[in-house]
Each structure stands twice: as structure tokens, then as C-alpha cells.
Design a protein around this motif. Structure first.
Motif, PDB file in Angstrom:
ATOM      1  N   MET A   1       0.778  -1.190   0.122  1.00  0.00           N
ATOM      2  CA  MET A   1      -0.078  -0.125   0.024  1.00  0.00           C
ATOM      3  C   MET A   1       0.858   1.184   0.036  1.00  0.00           C
ATOM      4  O   MET A   1       0.389   2.357  -0.690  1.00  0.00           O
ATOM      5  CB  MET A   1      -0.954  -0.101   1.274  1.00  0.00           C
ATOM      6  CG  MET A   1      -2.136   0.751   1.080  1.00  0.00           C
ATOM      7  SD  MET A   1      -3.102   0.415   2.342  1.00  0.00           S
ATOM      8  CE  MET A   1      -4.468   1.980   2.266  1.00  0.00           C
ATOM      9  N   MET A   2       2.126   1.249   0.694  1.00  0.00           N
ATOM     10  CA  MET A   2       2.850   2.315   0.718  1.00  0.00           C
ATOM     11  C   MET A   2       3.492   2.507  -0.796  1.00  0.00           C
ATOM     12  O   MET A   2       3.734   3.842  -0.931  1.00  0.00           O
ATOM     13  CB  MET A   2       4.257   2.222   1.675  1.00  0.00           C
ATOM     14  CG  MET A   2       3.673   1.916   3.061  1.00  0.00           C
ATOM     15  SD  MET A   2       3.023   3.371   3.567  1.00  0.00           S
ATOM     16  CE  MET A   2       4.304   4.464   3.877  1.00  0.00           C
ATOM     17  N   ALA A   3       3.603   1.763  -1.457  1.00  0.00           N
ATOM     18  CA  ALA A   3       4.080   1.647  -3.061  1.00  0.00           C
ATOM     19  C   ALA A   3       3.164   2.627  -3.847  1.00  0.00           C
ATOM     20  O   ALA A   3       3.373   3.483  -4.558  1.00  0.00           O
ATOM     21  CB  ALA A   3       4.479   0.618  -3.704  1.00  0.00           C
ATOM     22  N   HIS A   4       1.731   2.254  -3.524  1.00  0.00           N
ATOM     23  CA  HIS A   4       0.849   2.690  -4.110  1.00  0.00           C
ATOM     24  C   HIS A   4       0.561   4.462  -3.812  1.00  0.00           C
ATOM     25  O   HIS A   4       0.355   5.276  -4.696  1.00  0.00           O
ATOM     26  CB  HIS A   4      -0.722   2.129  -4.000  1.00  0.00           C
ATOM     27  CG  HIS A   4      -0.718   0.700  -4.691  1.00  0.00           C
ATOM     28  ND1 HIS A   4      -1.574   0.486  -5.634  1.00  0.00           N
ATOM     29  CD2 HIS A   4      -0.079  -0.318  -4.592  1.00  0.00           C
ATOM     30  CE1 HIS A   4      -1.550  -0.714  -6.080  1.00  0.00           C
ATOM     31  NE2 HIS A   4      -0.671  -1.234  -5.556  1.00  0.00           N
ATOM     32  N   ALA A   5       0.834   4.578  -2.493  1.00  0.00           N
ATOM     33  CA  ALA A   5       0.753   6.219  -1.977  1.00  0.00           C
ATOM     34  C   ALA A   5       1.821   6.786  -2.360  1.00  0.00           C
ATOM     35  O   ALA A   5       1.598   7.995  -2.805  1.00  0.00           O
ATOM     36  CB  ALA A   5       0.724   5.984  -0.284  1.00  0.00           C
ATOM     37  N   ALA A   6       3.099   6.060  -2.784  1.00  0.00           N
ATOM     38  CA  ALA A   6       4.249   6.851  -2.903  1.00  0.00           C
ATOM     39  C   ALA A   6       4.101   7.196  -4.777  1.00  0.00           C
ATOM     40  O   ALA A   6       4.454   8.211  -5.037  1.00  0.00           O
ATOM     41  CB  ALA A   6       5.335   5.973  -2.885  1.00  0.00           C
ATOM     42  N   ILE A  60      -4.860   4.013  -4.370  1.00  0.00           N
ATOM     43  CA  ILE A  60      -4.534   4.137  -3.084  1.00  0.00           C
ATOM     44  C   ILE A  60      -5.056   2.893  -2.420  1.00  0.00           C
ATOM     45  O   ILE A  60      -4.644   2.050  -1.848  1.00  0.00           O
ATOM     46  CB  ILE A  60      -4.548   5.256  -2.292  1.00  0.00           C
ATOM     47  CG1 ILE A  60      -3.505   6.260  -2.889  1.00  0.00           C
ATOM     48  CG2 ILE A  60      -4.553   4.990  -0.676  1.00  0.00           C
ATOM     49  CD1 ILE A  60      -3.861   7.747  -2.141  1.00  0.00           C
TER      50      ILE A  60
END
Length: 93
Positions: free
Chosen positions: A1-6, A78
Motif C-alpha cells: 500500500m505504501m508503494a501505491h501511495a508513493a 491507493i
């Protein structure tokens, strides 16, 4: 999920940069005003002031449409991992 937010943050920075360039070239705004106007438009808060030129009005119209699509796309990017995980828990493909 952090990769998507980044990924969304990078896309947001590029979108604000495009708005800044448009405000500087078409409306003659200073860089700090252009960043403020772009961020307001992209966040969905709207215009701070009505543009003076015809080209500026066209730019605002198209940038506003892009900002609406960006919001929907960012929300989808996200939350895609969350929805994917829920579908796996429910054994749905």
C-alpha cells in the motif's frame, strides 16, 4: 500500500508542476502564487481568483477537469490493495 501511495504522491507532484507551468505561462503568476493556485485546484477547493486571459480561462477549465479525474484515480490507486485483500478474504476472484 505504501508503494501505491508513493506513486500517487509522485503523480501529484507532477500534476502540481504542470499546473504551475500553466499558471506562470498563461496567467503571468509568480511561482509561489502558481503553486498555491495549482494545489487548490488539484485538491478540489477551486479557484482563488478568476483568470484574466482567455487562454488562462481555457487552462483553468481543462486543469479543473483533470483535477477531478486525478482525485478519482488517486483514490482508486491507493485503495486497490485494500479491495484486493477483501476480495481474497471472501474467496472472490
Amino acid at each position: 500500500m505504501m508503494a501505491h501511495a508513493a506513486f500517487v504522491l509522485v503523480l501529484m507532484a507532477a500534476s502540481i508542476l504542470a499546473g504551475v507551468v500553466g499558471f506562470i505561462l498563461l496567467e503571468g503568476k509568480e511561482i509561489e502564487d502558481a503553486v498555491l493556485h495549482s494545489a487548490y485546484m488539484l485538491s478540489g477547493l477551486g479557484l482563488l481568483e478568476v483568470p484574466n486571459s482567455f487562454a488562462g480561462k481555457l487552462f483553468i477549465g481543462f486543469y479543473g477537469l483533470y483535477a477531478s479525474m486525478f482525485f478519482l484515480a488517486a483514490f482508486g490507486i491507493i485503495f486497490a490493495p485494500v479491495v484486493h485483500r477483501i476480495l481474497h478474504k471472501l474467496h472472490l476472484d
